[in-house]
Design a protein around this motif. Structure first.
Motif, PDB file in Angstrom:
ATOM      1  N   ALA A 112       0.813  -1.221   0.000  1.00 55.18           N
ATOM      2  CA  ALA A 112       0.000   0.000   0.000  1.00 55.18           C
ATOM      3  C   ALA A 112       0.846   1.271   0.000  1.00 55.18           C
ATOM      4  N   ILE A 113       2.166   1.104   0.003  1.00 60.46           N
ATOM      5  CA  ILE A 113       3.052   2.272   0.074  1.00 60.46           C
ATOM      6  C   ILE A 113       3.371   2.757  -1.340  1.00 60.46           C
ATOM      7  N   ILE A 114       3.176   4.045  -1.558  1.00 62.23           N
ATOM      8  CA  ILE A 114       3.506   4.646  -2.844  1.00 62.23           C
ATOM      9  C   ILE A 114       4.584   5.707  -2.621  1.00 62.23           C
ATOM     10  N   ALA A 115       5.277   6.064  -3.680  1.00 62.42           N
ATOM     11  CA  ALA A 115       6.380   7.029  -3.568  1.00 62.42           C
ATOM     12  C   ALA A 115       5.882   8.357  -3.004  1.00 62.42           C
ATOM     13  N   GLY A 116       6.657   8.906  -2.078  1.00 61.57           N
ATOM     14  CA  GLY A 116       6.347  10.234  -1.555  1.00 61.57           C
ATOM     15  C   GLY A 116       5.296  10.283  -0.470  1.00 61.57           C
ATOM     16  N   LEU A 117       4.980   9.134   0.131  1.00 63.12           N
ATOM     17  CA  LEU A 117       3.970   9.092   1.194  1.00 63.12           C
ATOM     18  C   LEU A 117       4.584   9.598   2.501  1.00 63.12           C
ATOM     19  N   THR A 118       3.932  10.542   3.162  1.00 62.98           N
ATOM     20  CA  THR A 118       4.415  11.055   4.445  1.00 62.98           C
ATOM     21  C   THR A 118       3.529  10.504   5.553  1.00 62.98           C
ATOM     22  N   MET A 119       4.164   9.852   6.530  1.00 59.63           N
ATOM     23  CA  MET A 119       3.420   9.220   7.616  1.00 59.63           C
ATOM     24  C   MET A 119       3.790   9.857   8.940  1.00 59.63           C
ATOM     25  N   GLU A 120       2.787  10.023   9.835  1.00 57.37           N
ATOM     26  CA  GLU A 120       3.049  10.595  11.162  1.00 57.37           C
ATOM     27  C   GLU A 120       3.390   9.482  12.146  1.00 57.37           C
ATOM     28  N   CYS A 131       9.048   4.216  -2.246  1.00 57.96           N
ATOM     29  CA  CYS A 131       9.628   3.054  -2.900  1.00 57.96           C
ATOM     30  C   CYS A 131      10.525   3.500  -4.036  1.00 57.96           C
ATOM     31  N   SER A 132      11.546   2.701  -4.268  1.00 57.43           N
ATOM     32  CA  SER A 132      12.459   2.923  -5.378  1.00 57.43           C
ATOM     33  C   SER A 132      12.597   1.587  -6.096  1.00 57.43           C
ATOM     34  N   GLY A 133      11.873   1.451  -7.203  1.00 60.63           N
ATOM     35  CA  GLY A 133      11.806   0.146  -7.855  1.00 60.63           C
ATOM     36  C   GLY A 133      11.074  -0.827  -6.954  1.00 60.63           C
ATOM     37  N   GLU A 135      12.323  -1.730  -4.001  1.00 64.45           N
ATOM     38  CA  GLU A 135      12.748  -1.496  -2.619  1.00 64.45           C
ATOM     39  C   GLU A 135      11.920  -0.423  -1.939  1.00 64.45           C
ATOM     40  N   LEU A 136      11.585  -0.674  -0.670  1.00 66.86           N
ATOM     41  CA  LEU A 136      10.944   0.349   0.143  1.00 66.86           C
ATOM     42  C   LEU A 136      12.004   1.297   0.674  1.00 66.86           C
ATOM     43  N   THR A 137      11.650   2.557   0.837  1.00 68.05           N
ATOM     44  CA  THR A 137      12.601   3.540   1.351  1.00 68.05           C
ATOM     45  C   THR A 137      12.004   4.294   2.537  1.00 68.05           C
ATOM     46  N   LEU A 138      12.889   4.748   3.417  1.00 67.28           N
ATOM     47  CA  LEU A 138      12.516   5.637   4.520  1.00 67.28           C
ATOM     48  C   LEU A 138      13.379   6.877   4.407  1.00 67.28           C
ATOM     49  N   ASN A 139      12.732   8.020   4.297  1.00 63.97           N
ATOM     50  CA  ASN A 139      13.440   9.282   4.068  1.00 63.97           C
ATOM     51  C   ASN A 139      14.413   9.162   2.900  1.00 63.97           C
ATOM     52  N   GLY A 140      13.983   8.446   1.862  1.00 66.16           N
ATOM     53  CA  GLY A 140      14.772   8.312   0.637  1.00 66.16           C
ATOM     54  C   GLY A 140      15.834   7.226   0.652  1.00 66.16           C
ATOM     55  N   LYS A 141      15.989   6.530   1.789  1.00 63.16           N
ATOM     56  CA  LYS A 141      17.042   5.512   1.893  1.00 63.16           C
ATOM     57  C   LYS A 141      16.436   4.106   1.937  1.00 63.16           C
ATOM     58  N   PRO A 142      16.989   3.180   1.143  1.00 64.38           N
ATOM     59  CA  PRO A 142      16.459   1.799   1.139  1.00 64.38           C
ATOM     60  C   PRO A 142      16.991   1.003   2.333  1.00 64.38           C
ATOM     61  N   ILE A 143      16.411   1.238   3.509  1.00 67.25           N
ATOM     62  CA  ILE A 143      16.952   0.630   4.732  1.00 67.25           C
ATOM     63  C   ILE A 143      16.010  -0.409   5.337  1.00 67.25           C
ATOM     64  N   ILE A 144      14.929  -0.743   4.634  1.00 66.50           N
ATOM     65  CA  ILE A 144      14.009  -1.774   5.140  1.00 66.50           C
ATOM     66  C   ILE A 144      14.526  -3.143   4.722  1.00 66.50           C
ATOM     67  N   ALA A 145      14.918  -3.942   5.719  1.00 64.07           N
ATOM     68  CA  ALA A 145      15.561  -5.225   5.457  1.00 64.07           C
ATOM     69  C   ALA A 145      14.557  -6.356   5.279  1.00 64.07           C
ATOM     70  N   ASN A 146      13.427  -6.273   5.957  1.00 71.38           N
ATOM     71  CA  ASN A 146      12.405  -7.320   5.884  1.00 71.38           C
ATOM     72  C   ASN A 146      11.054  -6.636   6.084  1.00 71.38           C
TER      73      ASN A 146
END
Length: 197
Positions: A112-120, A131-133, A135-146
């Motif tokens: 359900a995550i789309i690029a540029g989603l801001t969550m509180e 997301c980048s391709g 990969e999921l990203t947090l603050n632009g960084k692909p740091i989600i391992a699982n």
């Protein structure tokens, strides 16, 4: 984007003579553990388990509700300087801010995550989840391992970097990351850096 236990809804509302069929892209597994129980049983979250216990967040993470926990792995905690980790673990307020910065106010599956989603977050800060391709990203960084570990009260994504909010940083740490980093060097040269830490 609609998900059912993190399975993506592909086609909705196929009417039959005896009901309705919705087509999803995964088999839905039984979910029995709370977010807290996932933390307690996962070896790679040992440091997080200790931090949650020290900050009294156990009751929140086993309560009814719908949360997303961005769970820092042991590896994520090991990446930050040891003195910074000890300082945060020894400061109840900073620790609570740190952990609340990793909890989103609603359950958010990867599908359900789309690029540029801001969550509180529970801390009141915001995180850019995208997301980048593939990969999921947090603050632009692909740091989600699982991703998409389902709980009865939400969903857990493992992250391999710690997300430290400003409220859990010292003045020195904040200054080093900002436009006043040269001023920080002057404080250090003058022997006054202890005031900023």
């Amino acid at each position: 984007i609609v998900t059912v236990n993190c399975a993506r809804l592909l086609k909705a509302d196929h009417h039959a003579t005896n009901g309705v069929v919705h087509v999803i892209d995964k088999v839905i597994a039984t979910t029995t553990n709370t977010i807290q129980q996932i933390i307690e049983t996962e070896d790679s979250l040992e440091t997080l388990r200790t931090a949650v216990a020290a900050s009294d967040l156990n009751s929140l993470l086993e309560s009814e509700g719908q949360y997303t926990l961005l769970a820092p792995t042991n590896e994520a905690f090991e990446k930050i300087p040891r003195e910074t980790l000890h300082r945060i673990l020894g400061d109840p307020e900073a620790l609570k801010d740190l952990l609340n910065h990793h909890i989103l106010k609603s359950a958010m599956c990867a599908e359900a995550i789309i690029a540029g989603l801001t969550m509180e977050t529970l801390e009141g800060t915001t995180l850019d989840v995208g997301c980048s391709g593939e990969e999921l990203t947090l603050n632009g960084k692909p740091i989600i391992a699982n991703k998409d570990i389902l709980a009865t009260n939400g969903v857990v994504h493992f992250v391999n970097e710690l997300l430290i909010p400003d409220s859990a940083k010292t003045l020195f740490e904040l200054a080093q990351e900002s436009e006043v980093s040269k001023s920080t060097d002057f404080f250090r040269q003058a022997g006054l850096s202890s005031h900023l830490t």
